[in-house]
Design a protein around this motif. Sequence first.
Motif, PDB file in Angstrom:
ATOM      1  N   LYS A 296     -10.158 -13.881  -9.792  1.00 30.64           N
ATOM      2  CA  LYS A 296     -10.175 -12.752 -10.725  1.00 30.64           C
ATOM      3  C   LYS A 296     -11.380 -11.861 -10.456  1.00 30.64           C
ATOM      4  CE  LYS A 296      -9.429 -10.337 -14.527  1.00 30.64           C
ATOM      5  NZ  LYS A 296      -8.331  -9.362 -14.654  1.00 30.64           N
ATOM      6  N   LEU A 297     -11.121 -10.586 -10.150  1.00 28.89           N
ATOM      7  CA  LEU A 297     -12.172  -9.626  -9.881  1.00 28.89           C
ATOM      8  C   LEU A 297     -12.165  -8.539 -10.953  1.00 28.89           C
ATOM      9  CD1 LEU A 297     -11.723  -9.422  -6.021  1.00 28.89           C
ATOM     10  CD2 LEU A 297     -13.677 -10.404  -7.226  1.00 28.89           C
ATOM     11  N   ARG A 298     -13.245  -7.756 -10.979  1.00 30.80           N
ATOM     12  CA  ARG A 298     -13.430  -6.816 -12.080  1.00 30.80           C
ATOM     13  C   ARG A 298     -12.457  -5.655 -12.032  1.00 30.80           C
ATOM     14  NH1 ARG A 298     -18.945  -3.449 -12.729  1.00 30.80           N
ATOM     15  NH2 ARG A 298     -18.235  -2.861 -10.647  1.00 30.80           N
ATOM     16  N   ASP A 299     -12.226  -5.092 -10.846  1.00 31.45           N
ATOM     17  CA  ASP A 299     -11.386  -3.895 -10.774  1.00 31.45           C
ATOM     18  C   ASP A 299     -10.746  -3.776  -9.396  1.00 31.45           C
ATOM     19  OD1 ASP A 299     -13.434  -2.902  -9.071  1.00 31.45           O
ATOM     20  OD2 ASP A 299     -14.492  -2.034 -10.773  1.00 31.45           O
ATOM     21  N   SER A 303     -11.262  -5.608  -5.521  1.00 28.36           N
ATOM     22  CA  SER A 303     -10.130  -6.224  -4.822  1.00 28.36           C
ATOM     23  C   SER A 303      -9.962  -5.633  -3.429  1.00 28.36           C
ATOM     24  CB  SER A 303      -8.836  -6.034  -5.625  1.00 28.36           C
ATOM     25  OG  SER A 303      -8.907  -6.688  -6.870  1.00 28.36           O
ATOM     26  N   HIS A 312      -7.645  -8.283  -9.169  1.00 31.44           N
ATOM     27  CA  HIS A 312      -8.181  -7.913 -10.483  1.00 31.44           C
ATOM     28  C   HIS A 312      -7.136  -8.074 -11.595  1.00 31.44           C
ATOM     29  CE1 HIS A 312      -6.271  -4.419  -8.692  1.00 31.44           C
ATOM     30  NE2 HIS A 312      -6.124  -3.898  -9.891  1.00 31.44           N
TER      31      HIS A 312
END
Length: 374
Positions: A296-299, A303, A312
């Motif tokens: 899971k990435l922020r935005d 990605s 994300h």
Amino acid sequence: MTWLESLKIRRKLIKTFKSGGIYLGSDERPIFPKINHVRTTEYSAQIVFNLPNGLDPKMVTKKDYIFLQHFGKNVDLDGDHKKFTLTVYHRSMPSTLKYKFADISKVCNGLSLPIICGMDRTGEYVTLDMLKQPHILIAGETGSGKSTQLRSILTTLIKTKKPNELELYLGDCKKSEFHLFRKVEHVQCVHSSARDIQKMLLHIKKELDERSNLTEMFEVSHVDDLPAEHRKPYLVVCIDEFVMLRKDELIMDILTETAAIGRTLGVFLILSMQRPSAKVLDTTIRANLTVSMGFKLRDAMESKIVNTPNAHNLEHSGRFIMNADKLYELQAPYLTMEQAKKLLNPFVVAKGPVKEVNEEIPQLTEKDVFNDVN
């Protein structure tokens, strides 16, 4: 699959094309993509279709939401300018996957340097051989499963390779992840400060030079082809949160060189970070990190930096997008700290202060290491 089941799937896909405007001609006389075949297995249904000449493939790729709306979230759409494959999975991927070494060891059998990745939607484990796909980047925000994946990968390597076949060099910039490996026989050192990690990497640089000289001397293309008396163990350098070292030019230079030439010399990288940065992952080092695992990435920008599209949008801890020879969505095995300690216990030796980096690795200077090794 019966003829009636195939017909239902075909009709559903035609309905999808119609609602998404994926056709040529008029609404009254539409020319839909041609459905070549429908195949089903225990885990999925696979539909292959061809676009009619003149239909823009972006009509398909930009409207992937149409396929999600009609077939549900558990679908994959893959294709090019003409041919597309829609895979509809019958069940969702497990939201948790307990680490079971008995199962993992079976799928790692026969791999020179096995990396356990995770389980796909079909219930099959996906593995990699670092000898063929060297250097791994792992990224993910806090709680995404990144740290557990590191623990799983390192534990599997230790369990499947002998100490004379594999040496591990660990950098723990957060001082929280690698302490359980400190006394494991395979592990040469565990460092947390930039100063000590630099010394560790100067040692790796010296190894690169020595191995390069050996392959040149014996006129072989890989260290595995050296004569038995000169055979070298694989070296894996794993640094957690290596972004904290970005200001140390020497460290970054050695990591970049290792990513570029390490494969043929038997030296491999596993680098992880919470917040991917284009400044740290410049084009040179990123091009040589052949495997990316995006938890899971922020935005979307993060990605894109990791090269794991839609990471994300992941919802479950332990779920990640892997970009290797192709894109995968996988669930990582969940290995607790306590379980890892039990699995590693047979490999723990009483090293005491010998395990401290300063005593184990020679006190090398930059000048010493970058001179040619005779």
